[in-house]
Design a protein around this motif. Structure first.
Motif, mmCIF file in Angstrom:
data_model
loop_
_atom_site.group_PDB
_atom_site.id
_atom_site.type_symbol
_atom_site.label_atom_id
_atom_site.label_comp_id
_atom_site.label_asym_id
_atom_site.label_seq_id
_atom_site.Cartn_x
_atom_site.Cartn_y
_atom_site.Cartn_z
ATOM 1 N N HIS A 1 0.852 -1.180 0.000
ATOM 2 C CA HIS A 1 0.000 0.000 0.000
ATOM 3 C C HIS A 1 0.894 1.238 0.000
ATOM 4 O O HIS A 1 2.024 1.201 0.488
ATOM 5 C CB HIS A 1 -0.948 0.002 1.200
ATOM 6 C CG HIS A 1 -0.240 -0.066 2.509
ATOM 7 N ND1 HIS A 1 0.181 -1.244 3.068
ATOM 8 C CD2 HIS A 1 0.123 0.920 3.368
ATOM 9 C CE1 HIS A 1 0.776 -0.987 4.219
ATOM 10 N NE2 HIS A 1 0.756 0.311 4.431
ATOM 11 N N PRO A 2 0.420 2.327 -0.546
ATOM 12 C CA PRO A 2 1.281 3.520 -0.652
ATOM 13 C C PRO A 2 1.517 4.161 0.709
ATOM 14 O O PRO A 2 0.630 4.210 1.562
ATOM 15 C CB PRO A 2 0.479 4.448 -1.562
ATOM 16 C CG PRO A 2 -0.929 4.023 -1.397
ATOM 17 C CD PRO A 2 -0.893 2.549 -1.137
ATOM 18 N N HIS A 3 2.741 4.629 0.914
ATOM 19 C CA HIS A 3 3.087 5.355 2.130
ATOM 20 C C HIS A 3 3.181 6.835 1.779
ATOM 21 O O HIS A 3 3.874 7.219 0.841
ATOM 22 C CB HIS A 3 4.429 4.868 2.688
ATOM 23 C CG HIS A 3 4.362 3.468 3.198
ATOM 24 N ND1 HIS A 3 3.964 3.175 4.475
ATOM 25 C CD2 HIS A 3 4.608 2.281 2.603
ATOM 26 C CE1 HIS A 3 3.988 1.862 4.650
ATOM 27 N NE2 HIS A 3 4.366 1.297 3.517
ATOM 28 N N HIS A 4 2.494 7.633 2.530
ATOM 29 C CA HIS A 4 2.474 9.072 2.265
ATOM 30 C C HIS A 4 3.468 9.778 3.188
ATOM 31 O O HIS A 4 3.776 9.308 4.289
ATOM 32 C CB HIS A 4 1.067 9.633 2.484
ATOM 33 C CG HIS A 4 0.041 9.002 1.606
ATOM 34 N ND1 HIS A 4 -0.057 9.265 0.259
ATOM 35 C CD2 HIS A 4 -0.924 8.089 1.875
ATOM 36 C CE1 HIS A 4 -1.042 8.559 -0.258
ATOM 37 N NE2 HIS A 4 -1.590 7.832 0.701
ATOM 38 N N GLU A 5 3.938 10.898 2.742
ATOM 39 C CA GLU A 5 4.854 11.687 3.564
ATOM 40 C C GLU A 5 4.086 12.315 4.718
ATOM 41 O O GLU A 5 2.881 12.500 4.662
ATOM 42 C CB GLU A 5 5.497 12.784 2.711
ATOM 43 C CG GLU A 5 6.389 12.258 1.599
ATOM 44 C CD GLU A 5 6.988 13.393 0.784
ATOM 45 O OE1 GLU A 5 6.896 14.553 1.210
ATOM 46 O OE2 GLU A 5 7.538 13.091 -0.272
ATOM 47 N N GLU A 6 4.841 12.667 5.750
ATOM 48 C CA GLU A 6 4.224 13.333 6.894
ATOM 49 C C GLU A 6 3.747 14.717 6.474
ATOM 50 O O GLU A 6 4.441 15.429 5.734
ATOM 51 C CB GLU A 6 5.231 13.468 8.038
ATOM 52 C CG GLU A 6 5.588 12.146 8.671
ATOM 53 C CD GLU A 6 4.427 11.575 9.458
ATOM 54 O OE1 GLU A 6 3.663 12.349 10.070
ATOM 55 O OE2 GLU A 6 4.280 10.337 9.437
ATOM 56 N N PRO A 7 2.584 15.136 6.933
ATOM 57 C CA PRO A 7 2.118 16.478 6.577
ATOM 58 C C PRO A 7 2.972 17.531 7.274
ATOM 59 O O PRO A 7 3.550 17.283 8.345
ATOM 60 C CB PRO A 7 0.683 16.501 7.097
ATOM 61 C CG PRO A 7 0.638 15.478 8.160
ATOM 62 C CD PRO A 7 1.625 14.421 7.768
#
Length: 93
Positions: A66-72
């Motif tokens: 699953h895709p990992h998103h960067e920290e906001p």
């Protein structure tokens, strides 16, 4: 009603009226030629096939990443508090 039942019983006891036959009663379950063992085996095979296909589909879906998103970014209006609490536990984020 009672007299007709008595009359039909007497006719049957004497051999019946000439040309009259008492029809055999058929129940709903006897009208079809379905074999219950065949139906049970069919649905058992369908169930096993469904279990195998659902397991294979779940394995396929769960094995993909699953895709990992960067920290906001830290926005100033989120009110992040870095001050220590009065009881000594500090919040370090």
């Amino acid at each position: 009603m009672a007299s007709s039942m008595v009359r039909s019983a007497l006719l049957r006891a004497r051999g019946g009226a000439p040309g009259s036959t008492v029809p055999k009663r058929n129940f709903a379950s006897s009208s079809g030629h379905h074999d219950d063992a065949y139906e049970t085996a069919k649905w058992e095979k369908i169930t096993y096939l469904g279990i195998a296909s659902c397991t294979a589909l779940a394995f396929y879906i769960l094995s993909k990443g699953h895709p990992h998103h960067e920290e906001p970014p830290a926005y100033p209006y989120l009110h992040i508090r870095n001050k220590e609490f009065p009881w000594g536990i500090s919040l370090s984020i």
